[in-house]
Structures are given as structure tokens and as C-alpha cells.
Design a protein around this motif. Structure first.
Motif, PDB file in Angstrom:
ATOM      1  N   SER A   1       1.884   7.318  -6.298  1.00  0.00           N
ATOM      2  CA  SER A   1       0.895   8.372  -6.570  1.00  0.00           C
ATOM      3  C   SER A   1       1.463   9.754  -6.247  1.00  0.00           C
ATOM      4  O   SER A   1       0.962  10.760  -6.731  1.00  0.00           O
TER       5      SER A   1
ATOM      6  N   LYS B   1       2.204   1.936  -3.447  1.00  0.00           N
ATOM      7  CA  LYS B   1       1.210   2.587  -4.328  1.00  0.00           C
ATOM      8  C   LYS B   1       1.093   4.073  -3.989  1.00  0.00           C
ATOM      9  O   LYS B   1       0.978   4.922  -4.873  1.00  0.00           O
TER      10      LYS B   1
ATOM     11  N   GLN C   1       0.834  -1.205   0.000  1.00  0.00           N
ATOM     12  CA  GLN C   1       0.000   0.000   0.000  1.00  0.00           C
ATOM     13  C   GLN C   1       0.871   1.259   0.000  1.00  0.00           C
ATOM     14  O   GLN C   1       0.578   2.226  -0.695  1.00  0.00           O
TER      15      GLN C   1
END
Lengths: 332, 108
Positions: A37, A33, A30
Motif C-alpha cells: 500500500s 500488504k 500484514q
């Protein structure tokens, strides 16, 4: 890299080293990611990992030094990622422009079919990609006459769409003059020949249907022949015509032909996306196409167009390599 | 499917043998070569043998159209020969056959 990111990263590494639990790996995914981003580069993550190791305990010198190598390699990965990201942004922008152009192209094509007593009209037009190279046009000229055009522009995509707008505007202007089919093609050839890329050309069939006399008068410019069905004989004939495709040679002339339709007779106008279908390793023959059409002779014009499209799609294992357009004009 | 091109030339006369399929994916190789040839002042005639071409699409035909138009400017002669029935049909329908296939008795 913010202190907050580094703190989270430190906690995940520390907790994992203590217990090697799956949930810590999930948290790491997580975080990965989230870092992506925020456009955190691979080399920044490598630096962060080296810093975190130093906070967690004594790191042997050779491991500290080895991070120099890893960082240099990650810089290249970072460059590749930034280049991909930039390409992706440009691609998204292009896709958005194509979506607008596709919507604009749709406005060049008629949304409704002419309605006349004793004439049943069906049509299907499916682009192979977003933008179609197939063009069709109807113009209701009077209470008893309408014109129909079917055309195929070389290639697909944006060049074909730009050519299509030229065709549409030329046809709108010339439409008011109610030209005979041969004359219409002669004028269109003059417009296309002067304004098109030398590699491009347009094939077209243009005709006028008189619904009072059920006479179809047409001319052809390089277009794949359609079919004429004679109900009395229960037989299909090629919708013959000859004439050079538009845009190839200035001054081309177009011969006109005339067909009288009896009740039950129908005409099929089509583009080569219908006839140039590959089934396995071979191309479908016109006789095979006729066999498929023979099973549809009692269907309505629209059903006939829809059924043939579906059957050909099934035979070609749902591949549509070329734009597909078919118009059916039946005298009821 | 690929497109193979072999080229023979003698005294300003070029003969191209094509083999395979001419479509949107293979056409650029043919277009580059053909347009380069017909635009060279020393090239007097280009003949293209299509006996081993099984399929040609509209972008392939478009390449011959562009070469034919370029020839009008340069004076080079362009001809296609030995067309398979399927390819010949397409040349006839589009109106290119009579413009690009030499009549019997003409030089080939």
C-alpha cells in the motif's frame, strides 16, 4: 525505506527465527500488504532483508553476495509491478468515464411508456455489457397517436452510444415534422450515412400507432422482423418489412406497411438479441420463439416481455451475449 | 470459434474462402485483409465464398459494408457467394444481398 519499517521487519524476522510461530507469519503477511500500500518495491524489500540479516548476526559472504542476484531479479519484478499499477490506474479512470457515459446514455432512452386507452404497452431492454447498442424511442404526438422506434446499432460500447445520441437528436428534430414512417427512415438514413463510421450501420423499425383506429403504419430498415399476433386465429405472423439498414447506402427508400389490430391482437418489435440466442450448440429458431410466446398470449404486455426474457435467459444458461430489447403493443 | 481465411488470386481477381464464425472476436482479421485488398489499385475484383461460414454478426456485416463503400471509391468489384441459409437471411434483411450477391448470369 524508513527506519521504522526496517525495525518492524527486524522484529518479525528475529521473533520467527526464535520460535517459528504461525502468528509471526501472519504478521509478515500484514506487513507485506502494508508495504504494497506504500508502494515499496520488491527490490527495496530484498535490500531490507539483507540489512536485517546483518543486524541479526554474522552472515556468510556467499549469502551476502547472493543477494546481488536476487536484487537484480526483483528490480524486474518491480518494473512489472509499477507498469501494472499504472495500467490499473488508467483502467479505473476509464471505468469511471464509462460509468458517466452509461448514465448519459440512459438519459437518451425514455423512462416511461406512452399511456393510451385500449392500448397496453410493455417493454424490456437489457444491455449485454455496460453500454447498449439497442435503442428505442416513443413520442406521443397527439391524443390518439404515438410513434415507436426500435433500433440496433452495430457493435456495442462507446461507438454505439455515440451513434445513439446522434439518432436521438435527429429523431427529436424530425419528430416535430410528424413524418410518415418511410420518410422518417429516409431522413435518418441520410443523417446516419453521412456521419457514421464505414464499418457501422443501424437497423430500425419505426411506426405510428393510431389508437383511435388501431392502425399501425410502419417502415423497416434492415431490422429483424418482429411478430403480429392475431387473437381471432390464435396465430403468430412475421411482422414483415423490407428496406436497407440505415447508413449503408445513400438515397435508400423505405416501403410502408399498415396493420389493423382487432381487440386482443398484439405486435412484438424486437432486436436480434431476442432471436439470435444460442442454446447449447444451436441457435433458437423463430418457431421455438413462437412456441414460447404462445404460452404468454393471455399475459399483460409487460408480463409477456418480462416472462420471455426470463425464459430465454434460463434456456441459454444465463448468458446474454447481445443487447436484448422487446416492445409489446397490444390492443385491449 | 476461429475464422480461417484462404486466398486465391489470379490476374487481379481475388477469391477468399472463409470458414468458421465472423463475430466481434474474429472480424479484425477479415477486415484488415478485405479493406487492404479492395484499396489496392491492381485488384479488380474480390469474391468472398461464405459456404463454410455458420454465423456472422453485425460487426461481420459491417466489414462487408465498409468494403463495399471503399469499392465505390476505388472501382473494385466486391461480391459474396455461396451463402448458407442463415447467413443469406441476414444479408437479405439488412439489404446487402441485392448489392453484393451477383445476379444469375453475372460473372462469379
Amino acid at each position: 525505506m524508513s527506519q521504522e519499517n526496517e525495525d518492524i521487519y527486524t522484529r518479525i524476522v528475529r521473533d520467527y527465527l526464535k520460535g517459528k510461530r504461525e502468528d509471526q507469519l501472519y504478521l509478515a503477511q500484514q506487513l507485506g500488504k502494508w508495504l504494497l500500500s506504500r508502494n515499496i518495491s520488491p527490490e527495496e524489500v530484498t535490500d531490507m532483508h539483507a540489512n536485517v540479516l546483518e543486524h541479526l548476526g554474522d552472515v556468510p559472504e556467499f549469502i551476502q553476495d547472493s543477494f546481488q542476484i536476487l536484487t537484480e531479479i526483483m528490480i524486474e519484478y518491480g518494473n512489472a509491478y509499477r507498469s501494472f499499477d499504472s495500467w490499473r490506474s488508467r483502467h479505473q479512470q476509464l471505468q469511471a468515464e464509462i460509468a458517466i457515459a452509461t448514465a448519459m446514455q440512459q438519459t437518451l432512452l425514455p423512462e416511461t411508456l406512452p399511456q393510451y386507452p385500449n392500448v397496453d404497452i410493455g417493454m424490456i431492454s437489457i444491455p449485454a455489457k455496460e453500454m447498449s447498442g439497442d435503442f428505442y424511442h416513443f413520442l406521443c404526438e397527439s391524443k390518439s397517436e404515438f410513434t415507436v422506434a426500435i433500433a440496433d446499432i452495430t457493435g456495442k460500447g462507446i461507438p454505439a452510444a455515440m451513434c445513439m445520441s446522434m439518432l436521438r437528436y435527429a429523431m427529436d428534430s424530425l419528430g416535430e415534422m410528424k413524418l410518415a414512417p418511410g420518410n422518417m427512415l429516409r431522413h435518418l438514413n441520410s443523417v446516419v450515412e453521412r456521419n457514421i463510421d464505414p464499418c457501422m450501420f443501424v437497423t430500425m423499425q419505426f411506426g405510428r400507432y393510431n389508437t383511435a383506429q388501431h392502425v399501425f403504419r410502419y417502415a423497416t430498415a434492415g431490422q429483424e422482423p418482429g411478430f403480429l399476433y392475431r387473437a381471432r386465429e390464435n396465430r403468430f405472423f412475421d411482422l414483415e418489412g423490407c428496406g436497407t439498414a440505415l447508413g449503408i447506402a445513400a438515397g435508400s427508400e423505405y416501403e410502408e406497411r399498415e396493420i389493423y389490430l382487432e381487440p386482443g391482437d398484439f405486435l412484438i418489435l424486437l432486436t436480434d438479441g431476442v432471436t439470435e440466442r444460442k442454446i447449447g450448440r444451436y441457435y433458437i429458431q423463430r418457431e421455438e420463439l413462437v412456441s414460447l410466446l404462445e404460452e404468454e398470449t393471455s399475459a399483460s404486455a409487460q408480463e409477456m416481455a418480462n416472462h420471455l426474457y426470463r425464459r430465454l435467459l434460463l434456456l441459454s444458461q444465463f448468458e446474454l451475449p447481445d443487447d436484448y430489447t422487446m416492445i409489446v403493443l397490444r390492443r385491449t | 470459434m476461429e475464422l480461417m481465411i484462404r486466398e486465391n488470386s489470379q490476374d487481379g481477381q481475388h477469391l477468399l474462402y472463409l470458414e468458421g464464425e465472423i463475430d466481434a472476436y474474429t472480424v479484425s482479421k477479415l477486415r484488415d485483409l478485405l479493406l487492404c485488398l479492395v484499396n489496392r489499385p491492381e485488384v479488380k475484383r474480390v469474391a468472398v465464398d461464405l459456404s463454410a461460414v455458420e454465423y456472422i454478426d453485425s460487426t461481420g456485416i459491417g466489414t462487408f459494408v465498409a468494403a463495399m463503400k471503399a469499392c465505390k471509391q476505388t472501382g473494385c468489384e466486391l461480391a459474396v457467394q455461396n451463402l448458407s441459409p442463415r447467413v443469406e437471411r441476414l444479408f437479405r434483411i439488412t439489404g446487402l444481398y441485392e448489392r453484393m450477391v451477383p445476379h444469375k448470369g453475372e460473372s462469379e
